[in-house]
Design an enzyme around this catalytic site. Structure first.
Site, mmCIF file in Angstrom:
data_model
loop_
_atom_site.group_PDB
_atom_site.id
_atom_site.type_symbol
_atom_site.label_atom_id
_atom_site.label_comp_id
_atom_site.label_asym_id
_atom_site.label_seq_id
_atom_site.Cartn_x
_atom_site.Cartn_y
_atom_site.Cartn_z
ATOM 1 N N GLU A 91 5.707 5.840 4.263
ATOM 2 C CA GLU A 91 5.946 5.674 5.688
ATOM 3 C C GLU A 91 7.350 5.161 5.944
ATOM 4 O O GLU A 91 7.922 4.460 5.118
ATOM 5 C CB GLU A 91 4.951 4.667 6.271
ATOM 6 C CG GLU A 91 3.505 5.044 6.093
ATOM 7 C CD GLU A 91 2.575 3.872 6.372
ATOM 8 O OE1 GLU A 91 2.887 3.092 7.286
ATOM 9 O OE2 GLU A 91 1.556 3.744 5.681
ATOM 10 N N CYS A 104 13.137 1.364 9.217
ATOM 11 C CA CYS A 104 12.508 0.545 8.178
ATOM 12 C C CYS A 104 12.029 1.517 7.099
ATOM 13 O O CYS A 104 11.191 2.385 7.371
ATOM 14 C CB CYS A 104 11.341 -0.246 8.755
ATOM 15 S SG CYS A 104 10.477 -1.268 7.540
ATOM 16 N N CYS A 111 2.325 -0.724 -3.444
ATOM 17 C CA CYS A 111 2.970 -1.973 -3.852
ATOM 18 C C CYS A 111 2.012 -2.743 -4.746
ATOM 19 O O CYS A 111 0.799 -2.703 -4.540
ATOM 20 C CB CYS A 111 3.312 -2.806 -2.621
ATOM 21 S SG CYS A 111 4.192 -4.348 -2.980
ATOM 22 N N CYS A 115 0.083 -9.060 -1.609
ATOM 23 C CA CYS A 115 0.043 -9.960 -0.455
ATOM 24 C C CYS A 115 -1.171 -9.606 0.414
ATOM 25 O O CYS A 115 -1.359 -8.453 0.794
ATOM 26 C CB CYS A 115 1.329 -9.847 0.352
ATOM 27 S SG CYS A 115 2.810 -10.288 -0.600
ATOM 28 N N CYS A 118 -1.050 -7.606 3.900
ATOM 29 C CA CYS A 118 -0.284 -6.361 3.932
ATOM 30 C C CYS A 118 -1.125 -5.175 3.475
ATOM 31 O O CYS A 118 -1.749 -5.221 2.411
ATOM 32 C CB CYS A 118 0.953 -6.498 3.051
ATOM 33 S SG CYS A 118 2.002 -5.033 3.045
ATOM 34 N N CYS A 332 3.388 -2.051 7.735
ATOM 35 C CA CYS A 332 3.497 -1.395 6.431
ATOM 36 C C CYS A 332 2.147 -0.938 5.895
ATOM 37 O O CYS A 332 1.214 -1.719 5.793
ATOM 38 C CB CYS A 332 4.124 -2.352 5.411
ATOM 39 S SG CYS A 332 5.727 -2.982 5.911
#
Length: 344
Positions: A91, A104, A111, A115, A118, A332
């Site tokens: 994205e 962005c 990832c 976290c 997220c 995100c």
């Protein structure tokens, strides 16, 4: 075949020499790509047919397919869902400001930082993006807008310092005058706090803004929401930030996502202010984006205002991030995950 977007001018010059072509041709080719958004060698009118054939035999354009474009009815923010040749989705988000267009970008597919607030990390990391794939996000964005993008934030899916070499090469390439020529002061890199890489980045002495995803004032509280806190303490991160500040004379931005009843109390604000009050820094308060897969809720407007006020009372520079694209899941990983789920 190689993605031509992965190459710097010097690298393409070397290729030209090896293939018995003038080194000056390298700049011509890259200017077609970055200045005129031409993604077919045959459309480069000042390139010979012989060179065109050589280029077509050795390189491809790693431009992703646009799977979806969502445009916010509130602020014209655009969220792009992009698919690379291997089927992986990423994205990018385009935001329009009075001072210019910002994008962005993602630096990884998924990832692995984990976290909890997220969506990018819910399925782990698939792979790193190459330099050229990160560049392609901007090229696609400019093609869609029909306008120049002048600001870049490396704050999309992925941890930039977990893809250090490709990201550093991207920062060199995107800043180059033969490329997109985006000034270093118009670029922000966000990290969850990989201490050795913060120091390595500081040694490069750039003018790029460093943003640290902090989100808590204590190691104990940070470990509850950010697994990276089990490896690097807040003291180690702040020491690395001091090193960065001394090397670059640039202030550090600390990102702080406010989560209701987790890290948004007055005591949290006072403790955070005590931690940062003597540092050359700026705090960016972020109302957390709510994700279906976790129970985190955003703080109330009153709580956010009180938190901001306490930081200011300690002399800490602070702003509340302007929320953009909330109606199109612009946080995100949200769009990528919902798309993948819909295909299963």
């Amino acid at each position: 075949m190689d993605n031509i977007l992965d190459l710097t001018l010097d690298e393409l010059k070397s290729w030209m020499k090896v293939n018995n072509e003038g080194a000056f041709r390298a700049k011509q080719v890259l200017e077609w790509i970055y200045k005129k958004h031409i993604f077919e060698f045959k459309d480069m009118t000042n390139i010979s047919k012989t060179l065109t054939q050589k280029l077509e035999n050795n390189f491809y354009f790693g431009i992703p397919e646009i799977k979806e474009i969502y445009t916010s009815i509130n602020d014209d923010t655009k969220k792009l869902l992009l698919e690379f040749k291997d089927g992986n989705l990423i994205e990018a988000v385009i935001m329009k400001y009075k001072h210019g267009n910002s994008i962005c970008v993602s630096t990884q597919v998924g990832c692995r930082m984990g976290c909890k607030f997220c969506a990018s990390t819910l399925n782990g990391m698939v792979r790193n993006l190459t330099t050229g794939e990160i560049m392609a996000e901007i090229l696609v964005g400019e093609k869609i807008l029909g306008e120049r993008i002048s600001n870049v934030v490396l704050m999309g899916s992925g941890e930039p310092f977990d893809n250090f070499e490709n990201v550093m090469k991207f920062l060199e390439l995107v800043n180059a005058d033969y490329s997109l020529n985006i000034g270093q002061r118009h670029i922000t890199l966000s990290t969850c706090g990989i201490v050795p890489k913060i120091k390595e980045f500081a040694d490069k002495n750039t003018q790029i803004t460093l943003a640290i995803s902090l989100h808590a004032f204590s190691d104990e509280k940070r470990k509850q929401i950010m697994p990276i806190a089990n490896k690097y303490s807040i003291k180690e991160i702040l020491d690395a930030c001091d090193y960065y500040i001394k090397n670059t004379k640039r202030r550090v931005t600390f990102e702080y996502s406010l989560v209701k009843d987790v890290n948004d109390s007055k005591e949290d604000a006072k403790a955070l202010a005590g931690l940062l009050k003597n540092m050359l820094c700026h705090v960016n308060l972020i109302p957390v984006n709510e994700v279906v897969e976790n129970s985190f809720k955003r703080s109330s407007k009153k709580t956010i205002e009180e938190f901001e006020s306490i930081l200011k009372s300690y002399g800490v520079e602070v702003t509340v991030r302007r929320e953009m694209g909330t109606d199109i899941n612009a946080a995100c990983g949200q769009l990528r995950r919902s798309y993948i789920d819909s295909q299963n």
